[in-house]
Structures are given as structure tokens and as C-alpha cells.
Design an enzyme around this catalytic site. Structure first.
Site, PDB file in Angstrom:
ATOM      1  NE  ARG A   1       7.502  59.274  22.420  1.00  0.00           N
ATOM      2  CZ  ARG A   1       8.633  59.999  22.386  1.00  0.00           C
ATOM      3  NH1 ARG A   1       9.805  59.406  22.172  1.00  0.00           N
ATOM      4  NH2 ARG A   1       8.582  61.307  22.561  1.00  0.00           N
TER       5      ARG A   1
ATOM      6  CE  LYS B   1       4.254  60.837  19.049  1.00  0.00           C
ATOM      7  NZ  LYS B   1       3.330  60.903  20.208  1.00  0.00           N
TER       8      LYS B   1
ATOM      9  CG  HIS C   1       1.809  56.718  26.346  1.00  0.00           C
ATOM     10  ND1 HIS C   1       2.983  56.563  25.636  1.00  0.00           N
ATOM     11  CD2 HIS C   1       1.682  58.047  26.557  1.00  0.00           C
ATOM     12  CE1 HIS C   1       3.527  57.752  25.422  1.00  0.00           C
ATOM     13  NE2 HIS C   1       2.756  58.662  25.968  1.00  0.00           N
TER      14      HIS C   1
ATOM     15  NE  ARG D   1       7.173  59.329  26.573  1.00  0.00           N
ATOM     16  CZ  ARG D   1       8.429  59.700  26.393  1.00  0.00           C
ATOM     17  NH1 ARG D   1       9.418  58.941  26.824  1.00  0.00           N
ATOM     18  NH2 ARG D   1       8.712  60.835  25.788  1.00  0.00           N
TER      19      ARG D   1
ATOM     20  CG  HIS E   1       9.039  65.010  26.437  1.00  0.00           C
ATOM     21  ND1 HIS E   1       9.320  64.080  27.396  1.00  0.00           N
ATOM     22  CD2 HIS E   1       7.805  64.704  25.974  1.00  0.00           C
ATOM     23  CE1 HIS E   1       8.304  63.246  27.523  1.00  0.00           C
ATOM     24  NE2 HIS E   1       7.374  63.596  26.666  1.00  0.00           N
TER      25      HIS E   1
ATOM     26  CE1 TYR F   1       3.338  61.215  26.620  1.00  0.00           C
ATOM     27  CE2 TYR F   1       3.951  63.425  25.936  1.00  0.00           C
ATOM     28  CZ  TYR F   1       3.447  62.181  25.644  1.00  0.00           C
ATOM     29  OH  TYR F   1       3.041  61.898  24.363  1.00  0.00           O
TER      30      TYR F   1
END
Length: 334
Positions: A206, A231, A286, A289, A312, A321
């Protein structure tokens, strides 16, 4: 004028209206001004009844505190502790600067007022952006209730939330990557922009993770970068491709120890300008990613391997994603 009962409340005529006041042993003295005697009497009866029933809450501080004042305090005491401090601070400052709702007393906030604000904002930004604003306001109010001792309700819980934006499926296509890098290399003065963009594509990290990466957390011999603060709150080790490793080896070392010593805003603006100059439509930083994680699957890595690299926690989160190239899927099907 007095309201007689077991205890005494007084309503006094003043130059600007009627003052209702309640004095009772064991409770704080409370008072409030009203335009009419009837409203003053009603207020006094209501609060004496609460005292009689043992459910009285002193709303004096809440009555004199505006939503804007709560936001100001939150900005100083709570926001700096958040991983997304810069983003949250930006949203709060915009709200304080532009929204009349910030001037309302906290006891005057209602679901209807919040709904009006919601609908107005929906005419300016997307549903997801409105939801992020509402989430911040809701947390401010809950913090005031739980930690700052304000006796108020949270009207955010009473309204309908806007529909979230559809999930993005944006990937680089055609010669977009070549055009983008040409614009960054040829017309961007900041020396850190190009390597940061290339690093994003090569490492699946990220933006915040890239910009917070410190040289102490990088082992070029083992080709690993260690992220301590991500995150989702958990650290992870990111394997580096040969290209990513070579990219890092070519970088100068910054004084502050960061691998990419630039601000999130500088990267965002430079990237956006390069995208525009390249004539590329609807590409966000983003999205790199999305692109990088999808390429992992196209290289043949399984779900658990990709999840350990990308960070994740669940397959459902990973699917948000990951958008594989349809051409690659067709080729696999034969």
C-alpha cells in the site's frame, strides 16, 4: 414563579426571556434560558421527573458544546494516534471549514439534521466518501459519550447509510504502464516518484506502507522488506523481486532513514499529474496494488501464498483487489 412539589424549581423572568432553574440536594444545580414561560416550565418538569425516577443525566456541558468543538478536541487528542491520521485530519478540517452542522450544539443534533447533511454531501461526493465522513463524526460522538463524559445520543445510528461505490476493477492495460512511466521520468522533478511507482507494482504494498518503509527493515541480501505497522495492525514480511531489489540498490540513502522520503500528498499529486499528461483515464495510485496482486496469481501463486505477501486476512478481502487478466484465464482453459 415556582413549580411546587416535593422539591422546588424556579422560573424567573429575565430581560432576554425566562430562566428555569432546578436546585436539588444530591444533584448539580442546572438552569436554562427559554423564550417562553411554558417552555421553561416544561423543561423544569421534565428534569425533575428524571431526578425522581433516578435517570437524570446532567446535559449542561453538552448543551454548551458544539459539534465543531468536539471535532477540534478529537483532532488534537485522538487523530494523531490513528494510522490514517493525515486522511482523517483532512476530512475533519474540511468539515469544520465548510459545514454549518459544526456550529450546532451536540444536544441539538438529530437524525433529521444528519440526514440533510448526508443528502447534501451526496450531491458533491460519492457514497463511499460520505460514509467515511459519517464514520468519523460517529466516532467523535461515541468518544465524547464514552471518554469525555458528555450525555448525548449519537444520531448517526438513526439514519440510512449511502450505498458504497462499486468495487474497482481497474488494471493497467495496453501500453498504459509505458506511457505513465514515460511521463513520470520525463516531466516529474521529484526523484522519488518513479522508483515509488515501480516499487508499488513490484511489491504489492500500500502507499502508506511504501512511504513508511525504513532502510532498517530492508534486507537486500535476503531480498525481504519487513513491515511492522500495516493497515490491518499486523506486521508482515514482503519478498522482493529481483527488479525491486535492484531498484532499492540504486536508490540514494535519505537522512531520515526512510526508503522513500516523500509525503503521501506529494506522491498523490505527482502521480495524478503524470496520469493526466499520459492521457490515461481513471487510474489511481492504489490501482497499482490491484495490478500487482493480480500479477501474483497470473504467475501461478496460490491464495495462501498471495495472502501472506499482500497482507489480506480473508479470501473475500483478497478478491476485492484481485482481477485476473481475462486473456490469461482463457489461455489456461485451453
Amino acid at each position: 414563579y415556582t413549580l411546587r412539589g416535593v422539591y422546588m424549581a424556579t422560573v424567573t423572568k429575565r430581560a432576554t426571556g425566562y430562566q428555569a432553574q432546578i436546585r436539588r440536594k444530591g444533584f448539580p444545580t442546572i438552569s436554562k434560558m427559554f423564550a417562553s414561560k411554558r417552555d421553561a416550565e416544561s423543561w423544569a418538569r421534565h428534569h425533575e421527573a428524571e431526578m425522581d425516577r433516578g435517570i437524570f443525566l446532567d446535559r449542561t456541558e453538552a448543551d454548551r458544546t458544539t459539534l465543531g468543538e468536539l471535532l477540534d478536541r478529537y483532532l488534537v487528542e485522538v487523530t494523531p494516534l490513528k494510522k490514517s491520521a493525515l486522511t482523517v485530519a483532512t476530512r475533519i478540517k474540511r468539515f469544520l471549514r465548510e459545514e454549518s452542522l459544526a456550529k450546532y450544539k451536540t444536544t441539538a443534533l438529530t437524525g433529521k439534521l444528519i440526514a440533510v447533511y448526508r443528502d447534501k454531501r451526496l450531491g458533491e461526493v460519492t457514497g463511499s466518501s460520505v460514509n467515511r465522513d459519517l464514520s468519523i463524526i460517529s466516532h467523535v460522538l461515541n468518544t465524547a459519550i464514552k471518554e469525555w463524559g458528555l450525555h448525548i445520543t449519537n444520531p448517526i445510528t438513526q439514519i440510512r447509510k449511502p450505498k458504497e461505490n462499486p468495487q474497482r476493477e481497474r488494471r493497467l492495460s495496453g501500453d498504459e504502464e509505458t506511457r505513465l512511466m514515460k511521463e513520470i521520468e520525463g516531466k516529474t522533478n521529484n526523484q522519488w516518484i518513479k522508483p515509488a511507482v515501480l516499487f508499488a507494482i513490484e511489491t504489492w504494498m500500500r502507499r502508506g506502507e511504501i512511504l513508511s518503509l525504513n532502510w532498517k527493515a530492508v534486507d537486500l541480501n535476503k531480498r525481504v522488506a519487513r513491515l511492522l505497522d500495516t493497515k490491518n495492525g499486523e506486521g508482515r514480511s514482503v519478498p522482493l523481486t529481483i527488479k525491486a531489489t535492484c531498484l532499492l540498490q540504486a536508490l540514494p540513502r535519505s537522512i531520515d532513514g526512510r526508503v522513500f522520503p516523500i509525503s503521501a500528498e506529494a506522491l498523490k499529486l505527482a502521480f495524478g499529474r503524470a496520469v493526466k499528461r499520459a492521457g490515461i483515464n481513471d487510474l489511481h495510485f492504489h490501482d497499482l496494488r490491484h495490478e500487482a496482486v493480480s500479477r501474483l496469481f497470473e504467475k501461478g501463486l496460490n491464495v495462501m501464498e498471495v495472502a501472506s505477501i499482500s497482507g489480506h486476512k480473508t479470501l473475500q478481502m483478497l478478491k476485492r483487489y484481485t482481477h485476473l487478466s481475462i486473456d490469461g484465464l482463457v489461455a489456461k482453459l485451453g
